[in-house]
Motif scaffolding. Structure first.
Motif, PDB file in Angstrom:
ATOM      1  N   GLY A   1       0.408  -1.348   0.231  1.00 32.73           N
ATOM      2  CA  GLY A   1      -0.142  -0.555  -0.230  1.00 32.73           C
ATOM      3  C   GLY A   1       0.923   1.313  -0.034  1.00 32.73           C
ATOM      4  N   THR A   2       2.087   1.264   0.511  1.00 29.84           N
ATOM      5  CA  THR A   2       2.688   2.154   0.514  1.00 29.84           C
ATOM      6  C   THR A   2       3.448   2.445  -0.707  1.00 29.84           C
ATOM      7  OG1 THR A   2       3.313   2.021   2.904  1.00 29.84           O
ATOM      8  CG2 THR A   2       4.755   3.116   1.931  1.00 29.84           C
ATOM      9  N   VAL A   3       3.847   1.652  -1.757  1.00 29.94           N
ATOM     10  CA  VAL A   3       4.087   1.583  -2.428  1.00 29.94           C
ATOM     11  C   VAL A   3       3.442   2.633  -3.754  1.00 29.94           C
ATOM     12  CG1 VAL A   3       4.838   0.356  -4.498  1.00 29.94           C
ATOM     13  CG2 VAL A   3       6.081  -0.487  -1.883  1.00 29.94           C
ATOM     14  N   LYS A   4       2.448   1.708  -3.759  1.00 27.43           N
ATOM     15  CA  LYS A   4       1.423   2.535  -4.485  1.00 27.43           C
ATOM     16  C   LYS A   4       0.889   4.030  -4.142  1.00 27.43           C
ATOM     17  CE  LYS A   4      -1.361  -2.199  -5.328  1.00 27.43           C
ATOM     18  NZ  LYS A   4      -2.542  -2.935  -4.769  1.00 27.43           N
ATOM     19  N   SER A   5       0.858   4.227  -2.983  1.00 25.58           N
ATOM     20  CA  SER A   5       0.703   5.648  -2.991  1.00 25.58           C
ATOM     21  C   SER A   5       1.758   7.190  -2.694  1.00 25.58           C
ATOM     22  CB  SER A   5       0.538   5.662  -0.516  1.00 25.58           C
ATOM     23  OG  SER A   5       0.510   7.173  -0.758  1.00 25.58           O
TER      24      SER A   5
ATOM     25  N   ALA B   1       4.015  10.465  -6.894  1.00 25.43           N
ATOM     26  CA  ALA B   1       4.617  10.963  -7.340  1.00 25.43           C
ATOM     27  C   ALA B   1       3.974  11.667  -8.571  1.00 25.43           C
ATOM     28  CB  ALA B   1       5.792   9.911  -7.448  1.00 25.43           C
ATOM     29  N   ARG B   2       3.018  10.879  -9.331  1.00 23.30           N
ATOM     30  CA  ARG B   2       2.370  11.068  -9.966  1.00 23.30           C
ATOM     31  C   ARG B   2       1.789  12.258 -10.419  1.00 23.30           C
ATOM     32  NH1 ARG B   2       0.220   5.174 -11.287  1.00 23.30           N
ATOM     33  NH2 ARG B   2       2.051   4.033 -12.820  1.00 23.30           N
ATOM     34  N   ALA B   3       1.022  12.297  -9.404  1.00 24.35           N
ATOM     35  CA  ALA B   3       0.316  13.805  -9.213  1.00 24.35           C
ATOM     36  C   ALA B   3       1.481  15.121  -8.982  1.00 24.35           C
ATOM     37  CB  ALA B   3      -0.140  14.115  -7.559  1.00 24.35           C
TER      38      ALA B   3
ATOM     39  N   THR C   1       2.552  20.912 -14.873  1.00 23.44           N
ATOM     40  CA  THR C   1       1.593  21.762 -16.019  1.00 23.44           C
ATOM     41  C   THR C   1       2.211  23.052 -15.381  1.00 23.44           C
ATOM     42  OG1 THR C   1       0.061  20.426 -15.138  1.00 23.44           O
ATOM     43  CG2 THR C   1      -0.852  22.315 -15.843  1.00 23.44           C
ATOM     44  N   ARG C   2       3.062  23.485 -14.098  1.00 18.11           N
ATOM     45  CA  ARG C   2       3.484  24.643 -13.974  1.00 18.11           C
ATOM     46  C   ARG C   2       4.280  25.103 -14.974  1.00 18.11           C
ATOM     47  NH1 ARG C   2       4.840  24.626  -7.666  1.00 18.11           N
ATOM     48  NH2 ARG C   2       2.527  24.169  -6.933  1.00 18.11           N
TER      49      ARG C   2
END
Length: 195
Positions: free
Chosen positions: A171-175, A180-182, A189-190
């Motif tokens: 779960g930590t890896v997925k998070s 990171a993607r977000a 975008t900036r």
């Protein structure tokens, strides 16, 4: 193919062997030992190089890859195969990246030589600019997120393999990967890149 298969191993090229069979062949004295190691390097070096380039920058990636495979060569006889060879290899690679980051300052992207231009110079310039922005954005991520994202996107590992390599819960890896993607999406975008 594995060493336990009934086929005569001398008739099969080592590139058809599994990582486990190559490790076994490396451990046996004789001419196949170094050949088996060469196949392992050829098979895994591109992925390790992509991972190293994302972690330490393209200028230092070659040195990290060399350090990784020197460590693998020296440690392969002690490899216990409690995990897959690729998992063990990626753990060594992450440790080498961490040491490289601690030992030196990152190479500025401006000092990295430009690749030879393809026929479309406009597209080449856009790709170079995008790669530079992405590299800068990756280096702003916390190390645990950068590691997890690089293992997923550049090495193509699944979440369970990443959890095993990093020692983090699934779960930590997925998070970490999602965060990171977000963060990359916001950072890019900036800078005018639409992800």
């Amino acid at each position: 193919m594995t060493l336990n298969d009934s086929a005569d191993l001398h008739t099969w090229p080592q590139s058809d062997w599994t990582d486990e069979a190559l490790v076994q062949a490396f451990r046996q004295p004789g001419p196949r030992s170094e050949g088996a190691f060469e196949v392992l390097v050829t098979r895994h070096a591109p992925r390790i190089h992509r991972l190293a380039a994302s972690m330490v920058g393209p200028g230092a990636a070659d040195d990290v890859v060399q350090d990784v495979f020197i460590a693998v060569h020296g440690g392969l006889n002690n490899f216990r195969a409690e995990a897959a060879f690729s998992t063990w290899l990626h753990r060594i690679a992450l440790n080498a990246c961490t040491r490289a980051l601690k030992a030196s300052q990152p190479v500025p992207l401006e000092s990295v030589a430009e690749p030879a231009a393809p026929h479309d110079l406009v597209l080449s310039g856009e790709n170079t600019d995008l790669r530079e922005r992405l590299a800068r954005a990756m280096h702003t991520l916390p190390p645990d997120q950068r590691e997890a994202l690089a293992l997923r996107e550049l090495s193509g590992l699944d979440y369970a393999e990443i959890a095993e390599i990093t020692g983090a819960e699934l779960g930590t890896v997925k998070s970490r990967i999602n965060r990171a993607r977000a963060a990359l999406r916001v950072l890019l975008t900036r800078t005018g890149v639409t992800p």
